[in-house]
Design a protein around this motif. Structure first.
Motif, PDB file in Angstrom:
ATOM      1  N   VAL A  85       1.069  -1.140   0.232  1.00 16.72           N
ATOM      2  CA  VAL A  85       0.045   0.134   0.114  1.00 16.72           C
ATOM      3  C   VAL A  85       0.988   1.158  -0.009  1.00 16.72           C
ATOM      4  CG1 VAL A  85      -1.547   1.043   1.355  1.00 16.72           C
ATOM      5  CG2 VAL A  85      -1.767  -1.227   1.037  1.00 16.72           C
ATOM      6  N   PHE A  86       0.527   2.354  -1.009  1.00 16.81           N
ATOM      7  CA  PHE A  86       1.595   3.293  -1.237  1.00 16.81           C
ATOM      8  C   PHE A  86       1.098   4.494  -0.531  1.00 16.81           C
ATOM      9  CE2 PHE A  86       2.034   0.396  -4.757  1.00 16.81           C
ATOM     10  CZ  PHE A  86       3.476   0.076  -4.971  1.00 16.81           C
ATOM     11  N   GLN A  87       2.257   5.276  -0.237  1.00 19.84           N
ATOM     12  CA  GLN A  87       1.936   6.595   0.379  1.00 19.84           C
ATOM     13  C   GLN A  87       0.955   7.379  -0.691  1.00 19.84           C
ATOM     14  OE1 GLN A  87       5.337   8.710   1.147  1.00 19.84           O
ATOM     15  NE2 GLN A  87       4.320  10.632   1.847  1.00 19.84           N
ATOM     16  N   ASN A  88       1.508   7.385  -1.952  1.00 21.17           N
ATOM     17  CA  ASN A  88       0.435   8.107  -2.907  1.00 21.17           C
ATOM     18  C   ASN A  88      -0.403   7.291  -3.667  1.00 21.17           C
ATOM     19  OD1 ASN A  88       2.152  10.700  -2.353  1.00 21.17           O
ATOM     20  ND2 ASN A  88       3.770   9.675  -3.952  1.00 21.17           N
ATOM     21  N   TYR A  89      -0.986   6.475  -2.850  1.00 17.01           N
ATOM     22  CA  TYR A  89      -1.981   5.351  -3.229  1.00 17.01           C
ATOM     23  C   TYR A  89      -1.502   4.521  -4.656  1.00 17.01           C
ATOM     24  CZ  TYR A  89      -3.993   9.673  -1.346  1.00 17.01           C
ATOM     25  OH  TYR A  89      -4.000  10.870  -0.496  1.00 17.01           O
ATOM     26  N   ASN A  90      -1.075   5.183  -5.663  1.00 12.66           N
ATOM     27  CA  ASN A  90      -0.764   4.649  -6.851  1.00 12.66           C
ATOM     28  C   ASN A  90      -1.940   3.891  -7.464  1.00 12.66           C
ATOM     29  OD1 ASN A  90       1.526   5.674  -6.953  1.00 12.66           O
ATOM     30  ND2 ASN A  90       2.922   4.342  -6.236  1.00 12.66           N
ATOM     31  N   LEU A  91      -3.031   4.168  -7.499  1.00 12.10           N
ATOM     32  CA  LEU A  91      -4.175   3.246  -7.977  1.00 12.10           C
ATOM     33  C   LEU A  91      -3.947   3.393  -9.467  1.00 12.10           C
ATOM     34  CD1 LEU A  91      -7.503   4.014  -5.935  1.00 12.10           C
ATOM     35  CD2 LEU A  91      -5.835   2.183  -5.647  1.00 12.10           C
ATOM     36  N   PHE A  92      -4.299   2.474 -10.079  1.00 10.76           N
ATOM     37  CA  PHE A  92      -4.343   2.451 -11.726  1.00 10.76           C
ATOM     38  C   PHE A  92      -5.148   3.434 -12.249  1.00 10.76           C
ATOM     39  CE2 PHE A  92      -3.692  -2.193 -10.800  1.00 10.76           C
ATOM     40  CZ  PHE A  92      -2.368  -2.132 -10.757  1.00 10.76           C
ATOM     41  N   LYS A  93      -4.779   4.562 -12.659  1.00 12.15           N
ATOM     42  CA  LYS A  93      -6.001   5.646 -12.909  1.00 12.15           C
ATOM     43  C   LYS A  93      -6.729   5.678 -14.046  1.00 12.15           C
ATOM     44  CE  LYS A  93      -2.817   9.123 -11.306  1.00 12.15           C
ATOM     45  NZ  LYS A  93      -1.202   9.824 -11.908  1.00 12.15           N
ATOM     46  N   ASP A 164       3.518   1.461   3.174  1.00 13.85           N
ATOM     47  CA  ASP A 164       4.432   2.500   3.040  1.00 13.85           C
ATOM     48  C   ASP A 164       3.980   3.863   3.410  1.00 13.85           C
ATOM     49  OD1 ASP A 164       6.894   4.237   2.755  1.00 13.85           O
ATOM     50  OD2 ASP A 164       6.892   3.669   0.481  1.00 13.85           O
ATOM     51  N   GLU A 165       3.834   4.282   4.672  1.00 11.25           N
ATOM     52  CA  GLU A 165       3.423   5.679   5.148  1.00 11.25           C
ATOM     53  C   GLU A 165       1.973   5.849   4.622  1.00 11.25           C
ATOM     54  OE1 GLU A 165       5.873   8.922   5.396  1.00 11.25           O
ATOM     55  OE2 GLU A 165       7.752   7.796   5.315  1.00 11.25           O
ATOM     56  N   PRO A 166       1.055   4.711   4.775  1.00 13.01           N
ATOM     57  CA  PRO A 166      -0.324   4.995   4.181  1.00 13.01           C
ATOM     58  C   PRO A 166      -1.043   6.207   4.365  1.00 13.01           C
ATOM     59  CG  PRO A 166      -0.369   3.439   5.995  1.00 13.01           C
ATOM     60  CD  PRO A 166       0.951   3.711   5.752  1.00 13.01           C
ATOM     61  N   THR A 167      -0.627   6.903   5.420  1.00 11.74           N
ATOM     62  CA  THR A 167      -1.659   8.125   5.642  1.00 11.74           C
ATOM     63  C   THR A 167      -0.847   9.523   5.588  1.00 11.74           C
ATOM     64  OG1 THR A 167      -1.124   8.024   8.150  1.00 11.74           O
ATOM     65  CG2 THR A 167      -2.840   6.873   7.276  1.00 11.74           C
ATOM     66  N   SER A 168       0.428   9.410   5.164  1.00  8.67           N
ATOM     67  CA  SER A 168       1.209  10.764   5.098  1.00  8.67           C
ATOM     68  C   SER A 168       0.826  11.457   4.094  1.00  8.67           C
ATOM     69  CB  SER A 168       2.712  10.461   4.663  1.00  8.67           C
ATOM     70  OG  SER A 168       3.267   9.538   5.694  1.00  8.67           O
ATOM     71  N   ASP A 171      -5.182  14.242   3.900  1.00 11.74           N
ATOM     72  CA  ASP A 171      -5.634  15.526   4.657  1.00 11.74           C
ATOM     73  C   ASP A 171      -6.017  15.012   6.083  1.00 11.74           C
ATOM     74  OD1 ASP A 171      -5.449  17.199   2.649  1.00 11.74           O
ATOM     75  OD2 ASP A 171      -7.561  16.752   2.145  1.00 11.74           O
ATOM     76  N   PRO A 172      -5.534  15.785   7.115  1.00 10.38           N
ATOM     77  CA  PRO A 172      -5.884  15.015   8.544  1.00 10.38           C
ATOM     78  C   PRO A 172      -7.293  14.441   8.663  1.00 10.38           C
ATOM     79  CG  PRO A 172      -5.038  17.362   8.584  1.00 10.38           C
ATOM     80  CD  PRO A 172      -5.261  17.094   7.364  1.00 10.38           C
ATOM     81  N   GLU A 173      -8.378  15.110   8.268  1.00  8.77           N
ATOM     82  CA  GLU A 173      -9.614  14.600   8.531  1.00  8.77           C
ATOM     83  C   GLU A 173      -9.730  13.188   7.948  1.00  8.77           C
ATOM     84  OE1 GLU A 173      -9.103  17.069   6.724  1.00  8.77           O
ATOM     85  OE2 GLU A 173     -10.623  17.357   5.163  1.00  8.77           O
ATOM     86  N   LEU A 174      -9.054  12.870   6.713  1.00  9.14           N
ATOM     87  CA  LEU A 174      -9.223  11.569   6.118  1.00  9.14           C
ATOM     88  C   LEU A 174      -8.335  10.544   6.958  1.00  9.14           C
ATOM     89  CD1 LEU A 174      -9.264  13.013   2.702  1.00  9.14           C
ATOM     90  CD2 LEU A 174     -11.338  12.310   4.150  1.00  9.14           C
ATOM     91  N   VAL A 175      -7.527  10.781   7.818  1.00  8.20           N
ATOM     92  CA  VAL A 175      -6.553   9.754   8.206  1.00  8.20           C
ATOM     93  C   VAL A 175      -7.332   8.925   8.859  1.00  8.20           C
ATOM     94  CG1 VAL A 175      -4.593   9.325   9.810  1.00  8.20           C
ATOM     95  CG2 VAL A 175      -4.652  11.213   8.458  1.00  8.20           C
ATOM     96  N   GLY A 176      -8.167   9.388   9.686  1.00  3.21           N
ATOM     97  CA  GLY A 176      -8.995   8.326  10.477  1.00  3.21           C
ATOM     98  C   GLY A 176      -9.447   7.144   9.904  1.00  3.21           C
ATOM     99  N   GLU A 177     -10.276   7.367   8.673  1.00  4.33           N
ATOM    100  CA  GLU A 177     -11.047   6.306   8.138  1.00  4.33           C
ATOM    101  C   GLU A 177     -10.020   5.210   7.506  1.00  4.33           C
ATOM    102  OE1 GLU A 177     -11.958   7.862   3.638  1.00  4.33           O
ATOM    103  OE2 GLU A 177     -12.371   9.390   5.144  1.00  4.33           O
ATOM    104  N   VAL A 178      -8.858   5.646   6.890  1.00  2.00           N
ATOM    105  CA  VAL A 178      -7.880   4.802   6.789  1.00  2.00           C
ATOM    106  C   VAL A 178      -7.441   3.815   7.815  1.00  2.00           C
ATOM    107  CG1 VAL A 178      -5.496   4.543   5.515  1.00  2.00           C
ATOM    108  CG2 VAL A 178      -7.309   6.053   4.620  1.00  2.00           C
ATOM    109  N   ILE A 194       4.566  -1.908   8.712  1.00  5.69           N
ATOM    110  CA  ILE A 194       3.906  -0.699   8.458  1.00  5.69           C
ATOM    111  C   ILE A 194       4.911   0.429   8.695  1.00  5.69           C
ATOM    112  CG2 ILE A 194       2.060   0.922   9.191  1.00  5.69           C
ATOM    113  CD1 ILE A 194       0.364  -1.592  10.098  1.00  5.69           C
ATOM    114  N   VAL A 195       5.074   1.209   7.755  1.00  7.34           N
ATOM    115  CA  VAL A 195       5.966   2.250   8.238  1.00  7.34           C
ATOM    116  C   VAL A 195       4.922   3.424   8.422  1.00  7.34           C
ATOM    117  CG1 VAL A 195       7.521   4.181   7.261  1.00  7.34           C
ATOM    118  CG2 VAL A 195       8.019   1.680   6.870  1.00  7.34           C
TER     119      VAL A 195
END
Lengths: 245, 223
Positions: A85-93, A164-168, A171-178, A194-195
């Motif tokens: 799981v990437f820091q920048n999500y890296n979903l297939f766009k 790899d830093e999945p919440t870095s 936005d702060p208000e979205l960290v919780g859901e992840v 988990i890093v």
């Protein structure tokens, strides 16, 4: 289950990992903390050979890859035992949320469309995104994208999921859901490495915490021990800085 | 001042030239298709830095972008058969296809390479991380995204090809410009004849620009 032996990695002349030894047991949640540039992410990326280590061995279950004589086939099977799981999500766009999850099932695991879809839909429900199945990543919030990213990793049923830093990047208000989704995985005995910079989360979810600095594992232990009674000065300094921030 | 311009004559020439639109379109479409295949192949060779081929392709691109298309066509059609007699069997159409394909392929390889390079590195990393091979990732994730980036530039290449197909005339291919020249020679109405052919090229490019716009619109809606 995961065994890392004497892992070294350099970028040009900069040695980033200076001999890492690490074992992760089945079902264990290991959290790696440490200052920026300490090699945490690089360690994670060496495990699935997104970065090629210079020296050392990585073993997951029966797949063992020695950095100095690794071949394509070994690396491929290493990657099939892991998911990231990437820091920048890296979903297939160019793929919808559902397609992001089913893609590897179709291409790597050679499942039929129906089988893959069933798994994909189940996972979307699990991460709370059932109604987003046909949405493209660009229309999803960061938190939603990362939850799809986690579902994509889970679909493969890997031996271990690397975060790899999945919440870095969130936005702060979205960290919780992840974090909630990851916590749920931890309850289901999924092996995770988990890093993160989320210390509260680390404390809550980890079976073991590892503190890394300057390419070494400085100290490790159960969260209580590391957070309340760290042995090393460097750990103390780091935790002080974080807590007092 | 006496102006000697006969618009009515243009209406007479128009159907004559119109009959040869298919030759122009045929040359452009086929060259585009072959050029696109060549371009993609070269782009992949250059991205994967395949030994030996990579440097060869650099020279190929440099040559075809660094010399005039007309010179390339002459070399191919008039020059090469002298060196390799077997090529004398090649007719003018074939020479035009080959020349335009090789030339546009060189240009398009750079467009495609640039488009692939513009895709975020994380996309391929994600492919690899789920166990896909790099070729699977290229085919299923990178190339579809790169296609979207490349479409505007590729559309321009196609419009260039439409116009450059007129150079086939110099090899003796009977296409739109050749018909205009014949009409001009037969009737001495030179201005009208060439004006008709100019307007027809213009019309065709307007139509294709419109289609290109529609395609871009559709692609940008997809995701």
């Amino acid at each position: 289950m995961l065994k890392i032996k004497n892992l070294h990695k350099s970028f040009e002349n900069l040695e980033v990992l200076k001999g890492i030894d690490l074992e992760v047991n089945k079902g264990e949640v290991v959290v790696i903390i440490g200052p920026s540039g300490s090699g945490k992410s690089t360690l994670l990326r060496c495990i699935n050979h997104l970065e090629t280590p210079k020296k050392g061995a990585i073993q997951i279950s029966s797949t063992k890859v020695d950095a100095e004589k690794s071949n394509k086939k070994d690396i491929q099977s290493l990657r099939r035992e892991t998911a990231m799981v990437f820091q920048n999500y890296n979903l297939f766009k160019n793929k919808t949320a559902l397609e992001n999850i089913t893609e590897a099932l179709l291409v790597v695991k050679n499942m039929t469309k129906d089988e893959a879809k069933e798994i994909g839909e189940k996972l979307l429900v699990q991460v709370g995104l059932k109604d987003k199945r046909n949405s493209y990543p660009s229309t999803l919030s960061g938190g939603q994208q990362q939850r799809v990213g986690i579902a994509r990793a889970m679909a493969l049923n890997p031996q271990i999921i690397l975060f790899d830093e999945p919440t870095s990047a969130l936005d702060p208000e979205l960290v919780g859901e992840v974090l909630n989704v990851i916590k749920e995985l931890a309850l289901n005995n999924i092996t995770m490495l988990i890093v993160t910079h989320e210390m509260g989360f680390a404390r809550e979810v980890a079976d073991r915490v590892i503190f890394m600095d300057e390419g070494y594992i400085v100290e490790q232990g159960i969260p209580e021990e590391i957070f309340t009674n760290p042995k090393h000065d460097r750990t103390k300094k780091f935790l002080n800085k974080i807590v007092n921030k | 001042m006496n102006i000697n311009f006969e618009p009515m004559f243009m209406l007479e020439v128009f159907p004559r030239i119109l009959k040869y639109v298919y030759v122009t379109l045929g040359i452009a479409v086929i060259s585009m298709f072959i050029g696109l295949c060549i371009g993609t192949l070269i782009a992949l060779i250059r991205i994967y830095k395949i030994k030996g081929l990579n440097s060869f392709m650099k020279v190929y691109i440099s040559f075809f972008r660094g010399t005039p298309l007309l010179v390339q066509l002459f070399l191919l059609y008039y020059g090469l058969p002298q060196v390799i007699p077997k090529l004398a069997e090649m007719n003018a159409y074939t020479a035009a296809f080959i020349g335009l394909s090789l030339n546009s392929g060189a240009y398009m390889s750079e467009i495609i390479r640039g488009a692939i390079g513009a895709i975020d590195k994380g996309q391929m990393e994600a492919c690899l991380s789920v166990g896909m091979t790099s070729w699977q990732g290229m085919k299923r994730v990178i190339l579809p995204q790169a296609a979207r980036v490349a479409i505007p530039a590729l559309g321009n290449t196609f419009i260039s090809l439409l116009k450059e197909s007129s150079l086939a005339f110099t090899l003796g291919v009977s296409e739109m410009l050749a018909q205009a020249k014949m009409a001009a020679a037969a009737t001495y109405r030179v201005f009208e004849s060439y004006l008709v052919v100019a307007l027809m090229y213009w019309m065709i490019t307007i139509v294709f620009s419109y289609i290109q716009g529609k395609i871009e619109e559709k692609l940008s809606k997809a995701y």
